[in-house]
Design an enzyme around this catalytic site. Structure first.
Site, PDB file in Angstrom:
ATOM      1  N   ALA A 179       0.727  -1.378  -0.053  1.00 33.40           N
ATOM      2  CA  ALA A 179      -0.044   0.023   0.036  1.00 33.40           C
ATOM      3  C   ALA A 179       0.986   1.379   0.174  1.00 33.40           C
ATOM      4  CB  ALA A 179      -0.819  -0.004   1.106  1.00 33.40           C
ATOM      5  N   CYS A 180       0.234   2.378  -0.559  1.00 32.94           N
ATOM      6  CA  CYS A 180       0.915   3.878  -0.284  1.00 32.94           C
ATOM      7  C   CYS A 180       1.708   3.806   1.113  1.00 32.94           C
ATOM      8  CB  CYS A 180      -0.076   4.703  -0.875  1.00 32.94           C
ATOM      9  SG  CYS A 180       0.771   6.188  -0.788  1.00 32.94           S
ATOM     10  N   PRO A 181       3.064   4.245   0.904  1.00 32.71           N
ATOM     11  CA  PRO A 181       3.759   4.760   0.014  1.00 32.71           C
ATOM     12  C   PRO A 181       4.659   3.957  -0.734  1.00 32.71           C
ATOM     13  CG  PRO A 181       4.712   5.287   1.884  1.00 32.71           C
ATOM     14  CD  PRO A 181       3.493   4.644   2.125  1.00 32.71           C
ATOM     15  N   ARG A 209      -1.621   9.725   3.568  1.00 36.25           N
ATOM     16  CA  ARG A 209      -1.467   8.873   4.687  1.00 36.25           C
ATOM     17  C   ARG A 209      -0.011   9.213   5.079  1.00 36.25           C
ATOM     18  NH1 ARG A 209       0.763   4.152   6.069  1.00 36.25           N
ATOM     19  NH2 ARG A 209       1.801   3.439   4.239  1.00 36.25           N
TER      20      ARG A 209
END
Length: 187
Positions: free
Chosen positions: A15-17, A150
């Site tokens: 998931a990000c990043p 985020r």
């Protein structure tokens, strides 16, 4: 048609990043002009990688979807390595928490809608980074825009985009929702 690439990066399940973090690291190991294929399952990675490639001076070639896997193609920039642009106006979470209820403040959350739905700052407006280009006119240009994601990566890219579109008071909130201790709400 099979696309020829010089290297493939497996960022599936991240998931990000992390897809961008791994891509940045891998880009340092390839030569100018080479093409990197990044395989990811994070739906937000398309907008993230496209925006990152542009800010880093690399060429985003496109994305092909194969089932749940997004195959992103980025060509490393030629010649002198461009310095990755960073938005100059940065505030921390505590500053945003103190300001967020002021009338002249607009909190913009550029995470994907699912991320926003599960937890967000009550006053935040949701426009995912991938939709910001076409939805920027929905935002009040007279307000101070504080952009949150985020970790501060997508919000940095969003801050650059809004500044390019003529927004004057734009701030990237770092580190963002990954370390937010203020009030939150869920849909």
């Amino acid at each position: 048609m099979e696309l020829k690439t010089d290297l493939t990066l497996d960022a599936k399940g991240l998931a990000c990043p992390m897809p961008i973090v791994k891509t940045k690291k891998t880009m340092k190991d390839i030569e100018a002009g080479q093409v990197l294929e990044i395989q990811a399952t994070d739906k937000g990675s398309k907008a993230d990688l496209e925006a990152w490639a542009k800010s880093a001076g690399h060429q985003y070639l496109g994305t092909i979807e194969e089932g749940d896997v997004l195959k992103h193609y980025v060509r490393k920039s030629s010649g002198e390595e461009e310095q990755e642009k960073k938005h100059p106006n940065v505030v921390n979470n505590e500053n945003l928490d103190a300001l967020r209820k002021n009338d002249d403040v607009l909190v913009l959350d550029v995470r994907e809608s699912a991320e926003y739905g599960f937890e967000h700052i009550p006053e935040a407006t949701s426009i995912p980074l991938g939709e910001l280009e076409e939805r920027a006119d929905e935002l009040d240009r007279t307000k101070n825009v504080y952009i949150v994601c985020r970790t501060g990566s997508r919000s940095d890219l969003a801050a650059q985009k809004l500044t390019e579109k003529g927004f004057e008071n734009v701030y990237n909130v770092v580190p963002g929702m990954s370390d937010w201790n203020g009030e939150t709400t869920k849909l």
